[in-house]
Design an enzyme around this catalytic site. Structure first.
Site, short mmCIF file in Angstrom:
data_model
loop_
_atom_site.label_atom_id
_atom_site.label_comp_id
_atom_site.label_asym_id
_atom_site.label_seq_id
_atom_site.Cartn_x
_atom_site.Cartn_y
_atom_site.Cartn_z
N ARG A 58 -14.31 2.33 50.49
CA ARG A 58 -15.23 1.47 51.24
C ARG A 58 -14.82 0.00 51.20
NH1 ARG A 58 -18.55 5.60 49.31
NH2 ARG A 58 -19.00 4.45 47.40
N GLU A 95 -18.14 6.77 33.92
CA GLU A 95 -19.25 7.21 33.07
C GLU A 95 -18.86 8.51 32.33
OE1 GLU A 95 -22.75 7.51 35.37
OE2 GLU A 95 -24.04 7.86 33.62
P1 AMP Z 1 -18.23 0.64 38.98
O1 AMP Z 1 -16.79 0.86 38.60
O2 AMP Z 1 -19.17 1.31 38.00
O3 AMP Z 1 -18.57 -0.80 39.21
O4 AMP Z 1 -18.47 1.43 40.34
C1 AMP Z 1 -18.10 0.86 41.54
C2 AMP Z 1 -17.50 1.87 42.48
O5 AMP Z 1 -18.25 3.08 42.51
C3 AMP Z 1 -17.55 1.29 43.88
O6 AMP Z 1 -16.31 1.58 44.51
C4 AMP Z 1 -18.71 2.00 44.56
O7 AMP Z 1 -18.36 2.38 45.87
C5 AMP Z 1 -19.02 3.21 43.69
N1 AMP Z 1 -20.43 3.28 43.26
C6 AMP Z 1 -20.87 3.23 41.98
N2 AMP Z 1 -22.19 3.35 41.89
C7 AMP Z 1 -22.64 3.45 43.15
C8 AMP Z 1 -23.96 3.57 43.76
N3 AMP Z 1 -25.09 3.62 43.00
N4 AMP Z 1 -24.04 3.64 45.09
C9 AMP Z 1 -22.92 3.58 45.86
N5 AMP Z 1 -21.67 3.47 45.37
C10 AMP Z 1 -21.52 3.41 44.03
#
Ligand code: AMP
Length: 171
Positions: A58, A95
């Site tokens: 995205r 996670e």
């Molecule tokens: P993080 O590494 O935990 O910051 O997760 C970010 C990545 O995971 C991004 O590329 C987002 O597209 C996806 N992502 C994580 N959590 C969500 C959520 N609640 N809704 C949509 N996309 C998410």
């Protein structure tokens, strides 16, 4: 234009307990879509960057039109084994389990000022990995830019030392 109302909450996707922030209503509306790109351009242009790096997938949706509008190049950062040329990789924690991001060795040049773009900041693990790859090639991370930030997951703390900006923040 306030973009909050164009983000749809989808409970229990992709697994129980996760509230997925769905950007497709924003992409579907021509005014909201244009506003999201314009607002990113306004913030990124202040950072005086030479290049946009977008994170699969995205981050590509937003990163490419921003690069076109600012008149600079775009470099994709992808999941493993998608890029055809010589790559650098970094593994990072999710996670549950691990994931990997890759970039072409010639995707950014040493001393370039780079803005990294993704759709959403959650825990910050993905963006942190992206900054490590960009810096490993000798470029400077001028900022990390998102459409949506989930503030309660404190991803910004993981990105301490980097300029972070998001169009829509959910506390
Ligand atoms: P993080 O590494 O935990 O910051 O997760 C970010 C990545 O995971 C991004 O590329 C987002 O597209 C996806 N992502 C994580 N959590 C969500 C959520 N609640 N809704 C949509 N996309 C998410």
């Amino acid at each position: 234009m306030d973009l909050h109302s164009y983000i749809r909450d989808v409970p229990d996707f992709p697994k129980p307990g996760i509230v997925f922030k769905d950007i497709t209503p924003m992409l579907s509306d021509p005014h909201a879509l244009r506003a999201s790109i314009d607002q990113l351009c306004e913030r990124i242009s202040r950072a005086k960057v030479d290049r946009i790096v977008g994170i699969e997938s995205r981050g590509f949706i937003f990163g490419v039109p921003v690069a076109v509008q600012l008149g600079i190049g775009f470099t994709p950062m992808r999941k493993p084994k998608k890029l055809p040329w010589k790559t650098r990789s970094v593994e990072y924690d999710l996670e549950y389990g691990k994931d990997t991001l890759e970039i072409h060795e010639d995707g950014v040049r040493a001393d370039e000022n780079v803005a990294i773009v993704d759709d959403l900041l959650a825990t910050g693990g993905t963006m942190k990995a992206a900054t490590v790859l960009v810096q490993g090639l000798g470029a400077h991370v001028a900022g990390c830019f998102f459409v949506v930030e989930l503030g309660f997951l404190a991803g910004r703390e993981r990105l301490a030392g980097h300029h972070c900006d998001a169009l829509i923040k959910f506390a």
